[in-house]
Motif scaffolding. Structure first.
Motif, PDB file in Angstrom:
ATOM      1  N   MET A   1       0.850  -1.196   0.000  1.00  9.56           N
ATOM      2  CA  MET A   1       0.000   0.000   0.000  1.00  9.56           C
ATOM      3  C   MET A   1       0.881   1.238   0.000  1.00  9.56           C
ATOM      4  SD  MET A   1      -2.961   1.110   2.720  1.00  9.56           S
ATOM      5  CE  MET A   1      -3.819   2.661   2.532  1.00  9.56           C
ATOM      6  N   SER A   2       0.569   2.187  -0.881  1.00  7.46           N
ATOM      7  CA  SER A   2       1.382   3.384  -0.998  1.00  7.46           C
ATOM      8  C   SER A   2       1.004   4.413   0.056  1.00  7.46           C
ATOM      9  CB  SER A   2       1.216   3.987  -2.394  1.00  7.46           C
ATOM     10  OG  SER A   2       1.882   5.221  -2.465  1.00  7.46           O
ATOM     11  N   ASN A   3       2.008   5.038   0.662  1.00  7.77           N
ATOM     12  CA  ASN A   3       1.778   6.116   1.626  1.00  7.77           C
ATOM     13  C   ASN A   3       2.157   7.461   1.016  1.00  7.77           C
ATOM     14  OD1 ASN A   3       0.896   4.459   3.800  1.00  7.77           O
ATOM     15  ND2 ASN A   3       3.032   3.859   4.161  1.00  7.77           N
ATOM     16  N   ARG A   4       2.120   7.541  -0.311  1.00  3.56           N
ATOM     17  CA  ARG A   4       2.499   8.776  -0.991  1.00  3.56           C
ATOM     18  C   ARG A   4       1.593   9.923  -0.578  1.00  3.56           C
ATOM     19  NH1 ARG A   4       1.837   9.434  -7.401  1.00  3.56           N
ATOM     20  NH2 ARG A   4      -0.180  10.318  -6.773  1.00  3.56           N
ATOM     21  N   ILE A   5       2.222  11.081  -0.365  1.00  5.49           N
ATOM     22  CA  ILE A   5       1.477  12.290  -0.024  1.00  5.49           C
ATOM     23  C   ILE A   5       1.276  13.109  -1.297  1.00  5.49           C
ATOM     24  CG2 ILE A   5       1.489  14.404   1.338  1.00  5.49           C
ATOM     25  CD1 ILE A   5       3.380  12.977   3.302  1.00  5.49           C
ATOM     26  N   ASP A   6       0.019  13.433  -1.627  1.00  7.55           N
ATOM     27  CA  ASP A   6      -0.279  14.295  -2.766  1.00  7.55           C
ATOM     28  C   ASP A   6      -0.478  15.718  -2.251  1.00  7.55           C
ATOM     29  OD1 ASP A   6      -0.149  12.329  -4.783  1.00  7.55           O
ATOM     30  OD2 ASP A   6      -2.158  11.617  -4.251  1.00  7.55           O
ATOM     31  N   LEU A   7       0.376  16.616  -2.746  1.00  6.22           N
ATOM     32  CA  LEU A   7       0.430  17.970  -2.232  1.00  6.22           C
ATOM     33  C   LEU A   7      -0.317  18.946  -3.123  1.00  6.22           C
ATOM     34  CD1 LEU A   7       4.267  17.995  -1.436  1.00  6.22           C
ATOM     35  CD2 LEU A   7       2.417  17.647   0.219  1.00  6.22           C
ATOM     36  N   VAL A   8      -0.732  20.064  -2.522  1.00  4.49           N
ATOM     37  CA  VAL A   8      -1.252  21.200  -3.270  1.00  4.49           C
ATOM     38  C   VAL A   8      -0.329  22.381  -3.005  1.00  4.49           C
ATOM     39  CG1 VAL A   8      -3.634  20.393  -3.160  1.00  4.49           C
ATOM     40  CG2 VAL A   8      -2.766  21.895  -1.363  1.00  4.49           C
ATOM     41  N   ALA A   9      -0.430  23.416  -3.819  1.00  2.00           N
ATOM     42  CA  ALA A   9       0.461  24.569  -3.698  1.00  2.00           C
ATOM     43  C   ALA A   9       0.412  25.149  -2.288  1.00  2.00           C
ATOM     44  CB  ALA A   9       0.081  25.629  -4.717  1.00  2.00           C
ATOM     45  N   GLY A  10       1.595  25.362  -1.712  1.00  2.00           N
ATOM     46  CA  GLY A  10       1.712  25.907  -0.366  1.00  2.00           C
ATOM     47  C   GLY A  10       1.860  24.859   0.711  1.00  2.00           C
ATOM     48  N   GLN A  11       1.524  23.610   0.405  1.00  3.34           N
ATOM     49  CA  GLN A  11       1.604  22.542   1.390  1.00  3.34           C
ATOM     50  C   GLN A  11       3.029  21.999   1.467  1.00  3.34           C
ATOM     51  OE1 GLN A  11      -1.146  19.387   0.548  1.00  3.34           O
ATOM     52  NE2 GLN A  11      -0.798  18.313   2.494  1.00  3.34           N
ATOM     53  N   ASN A  12       3.415  21.492   2.632  1.00  2.00           N
ATOM     54  CA  ASN A  12       4.746  20.895   2.793  1.00  2.00           C
ATOM     55  C   ASN A  12       4.617  19.521   3.408  1.00  2.00           C
ATOM     56  OD1 ASN A  12       4.975  21.079   5.811  1.00  2.00           O
ATOM     57  ND2 ASN A  12       4.869  23.275   5.397  1.00  2.00           N
ATOM     58  N   CYS A  13       5.717  18.774   3.345  1.00  3.99           N
ATOM     59  CA  CYS A  13       5.720  17.442   3.953  1.00  3.99           C
ATOM     60  C   CYS A  13       7.134  17.101   4.412  1.00  3.99           C
ATOM     61  CB  CYS A  13       5.213  16.396   2.975  1.00  3.99           C
ATOM     62  SG  CYS A  13       6.317  16.064   1.589  1.00  3.99           S
ATOM     63  N   PRO A  14       7.265  16.308   5.481  1.00  2.25           N
ATOM     64  CA  PRO A  14       8.584  15.856   5.918  1.00  2.25           C
ATOM     65  C   PRO A  14       9.120  14.805   4.954  1.00  2.25           C
ATOM     66  CG  PRO A  14       6.886  14.814   7.242  1.00  2.25           C
ATOM     67  CD  PRO A  14       6.182  15.798   6.359  1.00  2.25           C
ATOM     68  N   LEU A  15      10.425  14.642   4.933  1.00  2.00           N
ATOM     69  CA  LEU A  15      11.069  13.652   4.072  1.00  2.00           C
ATOM     70  C   LEU A  15      11.648  12.543   4.933  1.00  2.00           C
ATOM     71  CD1 LEU A  15      12.860  16.156   1.682  1.00  2.00           C
ATOM     72  CD2 LEU A  15      10.800  14.816   1.195  1.00  2.00           C
ATOM     73  N   PRO A  16      11.249  11.299   4.714  1.00  2.00           N
ATOM     74  CA  PRO A  16      11.712  10.196   5.568  1.00  2.00           C
ATOM     75  C   PRO A  16      13.142   9.762   5.279  1.00  2.00           C
ATOM     76  CG  PRO A  16      10.298   9.356   3.831  1.00  2.00           C
ATOM     77  CD  PRO A  16      10.269  10.852   3.716  1.00  2.00           C
TER      78      PRO A  16
END
Length: 389
Positions: A1-16
Protein backbone atom coordinates in the motif's frame (compact mmCIF):
# COMPACT_ATOMS: atom_id res chain seq x y z
CA UNK A 1 0.00 0.00 0.00
CA UNK A 2 1.38 3.38 -1.00
CA UNK A 3 1.78 6.12 1.63
CA UNK A 4 2.50 8.78 -0.99
CA UNK A 5 1.48 12.29 -0.02
CA UNK A 6 -0.28 14.29 -2.77
CA UNK A 7 0.43 17.97 -2.23
CA UNK A 8 -1.25 21.20 -3.27
CA UNK A 9 0.46 24.57 -3.70
CA UNK A 10 1.71 25.91 -0.37
CA UNK A 11 1.60 22.54 1.39
CA UNK A 12 4.75 20.89 2.79
CA UNK A 13 5.72 17.44 3.95
CA UNK A 14 8.58 15.86 5.92
CA UNK A 15 11.07 13.65 4.07
CA UNK A 16 11.71 10.20 5.57
CA UNK A 17 15.09 9.89 3.83
CA UNK A 18 17.83 12.24 2.62
CA UNK A 19 18.58 10.25 -0.55
CA UNK A 20 16.01 11.02 -3.22
CA UNK A 21 15.13 10.90 -6.88
CA UNK A 22 13.04 13.90 -7.95
CA UNK A 23 11.28 13.83 -11.33
CA UNK A 24 10.02 17.10 -12.78
CA UNK A 25 7.58 16.02 -15.49
CA UNK A 26 5.41 17.72 -18.08
CA UNK A 27 3.23 16.74 -21.00
CA UNK A 28 3.60 17.72 -24.63
CA UNK A 29 3.87 21.47 -25.16
CA UNK A 30 3.40 23.69 -28.18
CA UNK A 31 5.40 22.99 -31.32
CA UNK A 32 8.99 24.19 -30.89
CA UNK A 33 8.70 24.53 -27.10
CA UNK A 34 11.80 23.57 -25.13
CA UNK A 35 11.46 23.17 -21.36
CA UNK A 36 14.46 22.99 -19.03
CA UNK A 37 14.69 22.23 -15.32
CA UNK A 38 17.17 23.73 -12.89
CA UNK A 39 17.94 24.06 -9.18
CA UNK A 40 19.37 26.77 -6.95
CA UNK A 41 21.24 25.99 -3.73
CA UNK A 42 20.36 28.94 -1.50
CA UNK A 43 21.81 30.38 1.69
CA UNK A 44 19.87 31.99 4.55
CA UNK A 45 19.46 35.17 2.43
CA UNK A 46 17.78 33.20 -0.33
CA UNK A 47 20.71 33.63 -2.72
CA UNK A 48 23.40 31.37 -4.15
CA UNK A 49 26.77 31.76 -2.40
CA UNK A 50 28.65 30.92 -5.60
CA UNK A 51 27.68 30.46 -9.25
CA UNK A 52 28.43 26.74 -8.77
CA UNK A 53 25.26 26.58 -6.68
CA UNK A 54 23.23 27.01 -9.88
CA UNK A 55 22.43 23.54 -11.30
CA UNK A 56 21.28 23.47 -14.95
CA UNK A 57 22.00 21.75 -18.28
CA UNK A 58 25.48 23.27 -18.64
CA UNK A 59 26.40 22.70 -14.98
CA UNK A 60 24.45 19.60 -13.96
CA UNK A 61 26.34 18.44 -10.87
CA UNK A 62 27.35 19.83 -7.49
CA UNK A 63 28.92 16.58 -6.37
CA UNK A 64 30.21 17.64 -2.98
CA UNK A 65 26.76 19.01 -2.14
CA UNK A 66 25.01 15.82 -3.23
CA UNK A 67 23.07 17.26 -6.17
CA UNK A 68 22.93 15.89 -9.72
CA UNK A 69 20.66 16.86 -12.60
CA UNK A 70 19.96 14.66 -15.63
CA UNK A 71 18.68 17.48 -17.87
CA UNK A 72 16.97 15.52 -20.63
CA UNK A 73 15.18 13.32 -18.10
CA UNK A 74 14.14 16.20 -15.86
CA UNK A 75 15.44 14.17 -12.96
CA UNK A 76 17.43 15.22 -9.89
CA UNK A 77 19.35 12.91 -7.60
CA UNK A 78 19.68 14.41 -4.13
CA UNK A 79 21.81 13.20 -1.24
CA UNK A 80 20.82 15.85 1.29
CA UNK A 81 23.05 14.39 4.00
CA UNK A 82 26.00 15.72 1.94
CA UNK A 83 24.57 19.22 1.58
CA UNK A 84 26.57 21.80 3.55
CA UNK A 85 24.99 23.60 6.49
CA UNK A 86 25.24 27.00 4.78
CA UNK A 87 22.71 25.82 2.20
CA UNK A 88 19.29 26.28 3.75
CA UNK A 89 17.09 25.69 0.73
CA UNK A 90 17.14 24.06 -2.73
CA UNK A 91 14.68 25.66 -5.14
CA UNK A 92 13.56 23.71 -8.22
CA UNK A 93 12.47 25.57 -11.34
CA UNK A 94 11.24 25.03 -14.90
CA UNK A 95 11.86 27.48 -17.73
CA UNK A 96 10.79 27.72 -21.38
CA UNK A 97 13.72 28.60 -23.65
CA UNK A 98 13.08 31.95 -25.38
CA UNK A 99 9.50 31.68 -24.14
CA UNK A 100 8.75 35.39 -24.17
CA UNK A 101 10.18 35.87 -27.67
CA UNK A 102 8.12 32.95 -28.98
CA UNK A 103 4.96 33.89 -27.12
CA UNK A 104 5.08 30.66 -25.12
CA UNK A 105 4.11 30.22 -21.48
CA UNK A 106 3.28 27.51 -18.97
CA UNK A 107 -0.42 27.99 -19.66
CA UNK A 108 0.27 25.98 -22.85
CA UNK A 109 1.82 23.10 -20.93
CA UNK A 110 -0.26 20.34 -19.32
CA UNK A 111 0.41 17.60 -16.77
CA UNK A 112 3.21 19.42 -14.94
CA UNK A 113 4.22 17.53 -11.80
CA UNK A 114 6.98 16.90 -9.29
CA UNK A 115 7.40 13.33 -8.05
CA UNK A 116 9.71 12.52 -5.12
CA UNK A 117 10.96 8.96 -4.68
CA UNK A 118 13.22 7.11 -2.27
CA UNK A 119 16.63 6.80 -4.00
CA UNK A 120 17.17 3.14 -3.14
CA UNK A 121 13.73 1.54 -3.07
CA UNK A 122 11.97 3.71 -5.64
CA UNK A 123 8.99 4.08 -3.28
CA UNK A 124 7.01 7.26 -4.01
CA UNK A 125 7.13 9.73 -1.13
CA UNK A 126 5.25 12.77 -2.42
CA UNK A 127 3.75 14.20 -5.60
CA UNK A 128 2.72 17.73 -6.57
CA UNK A 129 0.48 18.31 -9.61
CA UNK A 130 0.74 21.94 -10.69
CA UNK A 131 -2.19 23.94 -12.01
CA UNK A 132 -0.56 25.91 -14.85
CA UNK A 133 -3.57 27.02 -16.92
CA UNK A 134 -3.31 30.56 -15.56
CA UNK A 135 0.50 30.81 -15.65
CA UNK A 136 1.33 33.31 -18.41
CA UNK A 137 5.01 33.31 -17.41
CA UNK A 138 7.86 31.39 -19.05
CA UNK A 139 9.55 30.49 -15.75
CA UNK A 140 8.09 28.56 -12.85
CA UNK A 141 9.39 27.86 -9.33
CA UNK A 142 7.90 24.42 -8.77
CA UNK A 143 9.04 23.54 -5.24
CA UNK A 144 11.62 23.87 -2.48
CA UNK A 145 13.57 21.50 -0.28
CA UNK A 146 14.37 23.28 2.98
CA UNK A 147 15.82 22.66 6.41
CA UNK A 148 13.52 22.58 9.41
CA UNK A 149 14.79 21.71 12.90
CA UNK A 150 17.78 19.74 11.53
CA UNK A 151 15.51 17.83 9.15
CA UNK A 152 14.64 18.31 5.49
CA UNK A 153 11.14 19.03 4.21
CA UNK A 154 9.62 19.71 0.78
CA UNK A 155 7.26 22.59 0.01
CA UNK A 156 5.05 22.67 -3.10
CA UNK A 157 5.27 26.17 -4.62
CA UNK A 158 4.03 26.53 -8.24
CA UNK A 159 4.90 30.23 -8.50
CA UNK A 160 5.29 31.86 -11.91
CA UNK A 161 8.25 34.13 -12.65
CA UNK A 162 8.39 36.74 -15.41
CA UNK A 163 11.21 36.07 -17.88
CA UNK A 164 13.20 32.96 -18.66
CA UNK A 165 16.21 31.21 -17.21
CA UNK A 166 18.52 34.24 -17.17
CA UNK A 167 16.34 36.62 -15.09
CA UNK A 168 15.42 33.76 -12.77
CA UNK A 169 19.10 32.93 -12.22
CA UNK A 170 19.91 36.60 -11.65
CA UNK A 171 17.05 36.81 -9.13
CA UNK A 172 18.81 34.12 -7.10
CA UNK A 173 22.16 35.94 -7.36
CA UNK A 174 23.82 34.07 -10.26
CA UNK A 175 26.19 35.96 -12.59
CA UNK A 176 25.18 34.89 -16.10
CA UNK A 177 25.84 35.86 -19.72
CA UNK A 178 23.71 37.98 -21.99
CA UNK A 179 20.93 35.70 -23.11
CA UNK A 180 20.10 32.07 -23.75
CA UNK A 181 21.28 31.59 -27.34
CA UNK A 182 24.07 29.19 -28.31
CA UNK A 183 26.96 31.66 -28.21
CA UNK A 184 30.01 31.85 -25.91
CA UNK A 185 29.39 33.70 -22.67
CA UNK A 186 31.53 36.66 -21.58
CA UNK A 187 34.59 35.79 -19.52
CA UNK A 188 33.76 35.08 -15.90
CA UNK A 189 30.05 34.48 -16.50
CA UNK A 190 28.09 31.27 -16.78
CA UNK A 191 27.18 30.10 -20.25
CA UNK A 192 23.48 29.31 -20.57
CA UNK A 193 23.95 27.65 -23.94
CA UNK A 194 24.60 24.11 -25.07
CA UNK A 195 24.92 22.30 -28.38
CA UNK A 196 23.62 18.74 -28.75
CA UNK A 197 25.05 16.50 -31.45
CA UNK A 198 21.92 14.59 -32.40
CA UNK A 199 23.04 12.39 -35.28
CA UNK A 200 25.78 9.80 -35.55
CA UNK A 201 28.70 11.29 -37.50
CA UNK A 202 27.70 14.89 -36.74
CA UNK A 203 30.67 17.15 -35.97
CA UNK A 204 31.34 20.59 -34.54
CA UNK A 205 34.57 22.61 -34.36
CA UNK A 206 35.30 24.84 -31.37
CA UNK A 207 36.79 28.25 -31.93
CA UNK A 208 40.52 28.73 -31.48
CA UNK A 209 41.56 30.39 -28.25
CA UNK A 210 44.89 31.50 -26.84
CA UNK A 211 44.00 30.05 -23.43
CA UNK A 212 41.89 26.89 -23.84
CA UNK A 213 42.35 25.80 -20.22
CA UNK A 214 41.13 22.30 -19.40
CA UNK A 215 38.88 20.34 -21.71
CA UNK A 216 36.57 18.35 -19.45
CA UNK A 217 34.79 15.23 -20.70
CA UNK A 218 32.13 13.95 -18.30
CA UNK A 219 30.13 10.73 -18.60
CA UNK A 220 26.97 10.37 -16.56
CA UNK A 221 24.31 7.70 -16.61
CA UNK A 222 21.38 6.15 -14.82
CA UNK A 223 22.89 3.51 -12.56
CA UNK A 224 19.40 2.16 -11.64
CA UNK A 225 20.17 1.25 -8.03
CA UNK A 226 18.35 -1.75 -6.59
CA UNK A 227 17.71 -2.43 -2.94
CA UNK A 228 17.55 -6.07 -1.89
CA UNK A 229 15.04 -6.81 0.86
CA UNK A 230 15.04 -9.75 3.23
CA UNK A 231 18.34 -11.26 2.15
CA UNK A 232 21.96 -11.10 3.26
CA UNK A 233 23.01 -11.23 -0.39
CA UNK A 234 22.40 -7.87 -2.05
CA UNK A 235 21.87 -7.40 -5.75
CA UNK A 236 24.38 -5.22 -7.58
CA UNK A 237 23.77 -1.57 -6.74
CA UNK A 238 23.89 -0.38 -10.32
CA UNK A 239 25.37 -0.54 -13.77
CA UNK A 240 29.09 0.25 -13.63
CA UNK A 241 30.28 2.08 -16.72
CA UNK A 242 33.94 3.02 -17.11
CA UNK A 243 34.95 6.14 -19.02
CA UNK A 244 38.21 5.87 -20.97
CA UNK A 245 40.07 7.14 -24.02
CA UNK A 246 42.73 6.28 -26.56
CA UNK A 247 45.15 9.06 -27.50
CA UNK A 248 47.46 9.69 -30.43
CA UNK A 249 50.01 12.52 -30.70
CA UNK A 250 51.13 14.26 -33.87
CA UNK A 251 54.56 12.62 -33.48
CA UNK A 252 52.99 9.16 -33.49
CA UNK A 253 52.91 8.24 -29.77
CA UNK A 254 49.81 6.22 -28.86
CA UNK A 255 48.28 4.98 -25.62
CA UNK A 256 45.19 4.92 -23.46
CA UNK A 257 43.76 6.23 -20.19
CA UNK A 258 41.36 4.06 -18.18
CA UNK A 259 40.78 2.77 -14.65
CA UNK A 260 41.16 -0.82 -15.86
CA UNK A 261 44.80 -1.67 -15.24
CA UNK A 262 45.33 1.55 -13.27
CA UNK A 263 46.17 3.75 -16.29
CA UNK A 264 44.80 7.02 -14.89
CA UNK A 265 47.18 9.28 -16.83
CA UNK A 266 48.47 12.68 -15.72
CA UNK A 267 47.08 16.13 -16.46
CA UNK A 268 50.37 18.01 -16.12
CA UNK A 269 52.78 15.41 -17.46
CA UNK A 270 52.67 13.18 -20.51
CA UNK A 271 50.11 12.20 -21.81
CA UNK A 272 48.40 15.35 -20.42
CA UNK A 273 45.10 13.49 -19.94
CA UNK A 274 43.84 12.36 -16.56
CA UNK A 275 40.88 10.27 -15.43
CA UNK A 276 39.36 11.10 -12.07
CA UNK A 277 39.56 8.04 -9.88
CA UNK A 278 35.80 7.80 -9.43
CA UNK A 279 34.94 4.14 -10.00
CA UNK A 280 31.23 4.80 -10.05
CA UNK A 281 28.93 1.99 -8.92
CA UNK A 282 25.78 4.05 -8.54
CA UNK A 283 26.71 6.05 -5.46
CA UNK A 284 28.54 8.96 -7.05
CA UNK A 285 26.33 11.73 -8.42
CA UNK A 286 29.05 13.14 -10.65
CA UNK A 287 29.71 10.22 -12.98
CA UNK A 288 33.27 9.92 -14.32
CA UNK A 289 35.45 12.63 -15.83
CA UNK A 290 38.44 12.87 -18.16
CA UNK A 291 40.47 16.08 -18.15
CA UNK A 292 42.65 17.14 -21.06
CA UNK A 293 45.32 19.81 -20.65
CA UNK A 294 44.41 22.33 -23.35
CA UNK A 295 47.89 23.84 -23.23
CA UNK A 296 49.11 20.77 -25.13
CA UNK A 297 46.11 20.41 -27.42
CA UNK A 298 48.21 21.31 -30.49
CA UNK A 299 50.39 18.23 -29.84
CA UNK A 300 47.47 15.80 -30.08
CA UNK A 301 46.28 14.29 -33.35
CA UNK A 302 43.13 12.61 -32.02
CA UNK A 303 41.48 11.32 -28.85
CA UNK A 304 38.86 8.56 -28.94
CA UNK A 305 36.40 8.73 -26.03
CA UNK A 306 34.74 5.43 -25.14
CA UNK A 307 32.99 3.60 -22.33
CA UNK A 308 32.51 -0.02 -21.40
CA UNK A 309 30.49 -2.08 -18.95
CA UNK A 310 33.03 -3.39 -16.44
CA UNK A 311 30.85 -6.12 -14.95
CA UNK A 312 27.53 -7.76 -15.73
CA UNK A 313 25.34 -8.18 -18.78
CA UNK A 314 25.42 -5.37 -21.37
CA UNK A 315 22.22 -3.39 -20.90
CA UNK A 316 22.85 -0.15 -22.78
CA UNK A 317 19.18 0.62 -23.34
CA UNK A 318 18.74 1.29 -19.60
CA UNK A 319 21.82 3.38 -18.81
CA UNK A 320 20.64 6.61 -20.52
CA UNK A 321 24.26 7.76 -20.75
CA UNK A 322 25.23 11.28 -21.75
CA UNK A 323 28.66 12.77 -22.49
CA UNK A 324 29.22 16.48 -21.86
CA UNK A 325 32.36 18.18 -23.18
CA UNK A 326 33.23 21.50 -21.56
CA UNK A 327 35.95 23.98 -22.46
CA UNK A 328 36.66 27.56 -21.51
CA UNK A 329 34.45 30.24 -23.12
CA UNK A 330 32.76 27.67 -25.39
CA UNK A 331 29.21 26.27 -25.39
CA UNK A 332 28.96 22.84 -23.83
CA UNK A 333 28.77 19.93 -26.28
CA UNK A 334 26.32 17.16 -25.38
CA UNK A 335 26.31 13.64 -26.87
CA UNK A 336 23.66 11.15 -25.79
CA UNK A 337 23.91 7.39 -26.04
CA UNK A 338 20.68 7.17 -28.02
CA UNK A 339 21.11 3.92 -29.99
CA UNK A 340 21.69 0.51 -28.47
CA UNK A 341 23.42 -2.83 -29.01
CA UNK A 342 22.79 -4.99 -25.97
CA UNK A 343 25.09 -7.75 -27.24
CA UNK A 344 28.31 -5.66 -26.98
CA UNK A 345 30.27 -4.50 -23.92
CA UNK A 346 32.01 -1.40 -25.30
CA UNK A 347 30.79 1.79 -26.97
CA UNK A 348 32.93 4.37 -28.81
CA UNK A 349 31.28 7.67 -27.92
CA UNK A 350 33.14 10.53 -29.60
CA UNK A 351 36.27 11.44 -31.53
CA UNK A 352 38.20 14.62 -30.67
CA UNK A 353 40.56 15.70 -33.45
CA UNK A 354 43.05 18.53 -33.94
CA UNK A 355 42.06 19.99 -37.32
CA UNK A 356 44.28 22.95 -38.23
CA UNK A 357 44.51 23.96 -34.60
CA UNK A 358 40.77 23.70 -33.93
CA UNK A 359 39.20 21.01 -31.79
CA UNK A 360 36.69 19.04 -33.84
CA UNK A 361 34.23 16.83 -31.94
CA UNK A 362 32.37 14.04 -33.76
CA UNK A 363 29.56 11.87 -32.38
CA UNK A 364 30.25 8.13 -32.90
CA UNK A 365 28.08 5.73 -30.83
CA UNK A 366 29.66 2.59 -32.29
CA UNK A 367 29.51 -0.70 -30.34
CA UNK A 368 32.23 -3.37 -30.08
CA UNK A 369 32.80 -6.68 -28.32
CA UNK A 370 35.93 -5.30 -26.65
CA UNK A 371 39.00 -3.06 -26.79
CA UNK A 372 40.84 -4.96 -29.51
CA UNK A 373 37.88 -4.85 -31.90
CA UNK A 374 37.48 -1.10 -31.39
CA UNK A 375 41.22 -0.54 -31.81
CA UNK A 376 41.21 -2.32 -35.17
CA UNK A 377 38.16 -0.38 -36.35
CA UNK A 378 39.88 2.97 -35.75
CA UNK A 379 43.40 1.83 -36.70
CA UNK A 380 45.09 2.62 -33.40
CA UNK A 381 47.66 -0.19 -33.17
CA UNK A 382 47.79 -1.01 -29.45
CA UNK A 383 48.10 -4.49 -27.94
CA UNK A 384 45.78 -5.54 -25.12
CA UNK A 385 45.97 -7.95 -22.17
CA UNK A 386 43.40 -8.84 -19.48
CA UNK A 387 43.28 -6.28 -16.67
CA UNK A 388 41.42 -5.52 -13.45
CA UNK A 389 40.70 -2.59 -11.15
Amino acid sequence: MSNRIDLVAGQNCPLPTTSLHVLVNHGQGASGMTVDVSAFLLNSQGKVSTDEDFIFFNQPARTEQGVLLEPDQGRFTLHLDRTGGDIQKIALAMTITDGQAKGQSFSQLKNVSVLIKDFLSGIEIACFYLETQQNKESALIVGEFYRHQDKWKFRAVGQGFIGGLQPLAEFYGVDVGEGESAAPAPLGKLNLSKITLDKKGQSISLEKTTDPGEIVVNLNWNATPVKSVGSRHHAPEGIDLDLACLWEFEQGEIGGVQALGGHFGNLHQFPFIELDQDDRSGRSVGGETLRINGKYLHEFRRILIFTFIYEGVPNWSHVDAVVTIKSKDQPDIEIRLDSYRDDQFLCALAMLENINGKLQITKLIDYFAGHQQMDRAFGWGLNYAPGSK
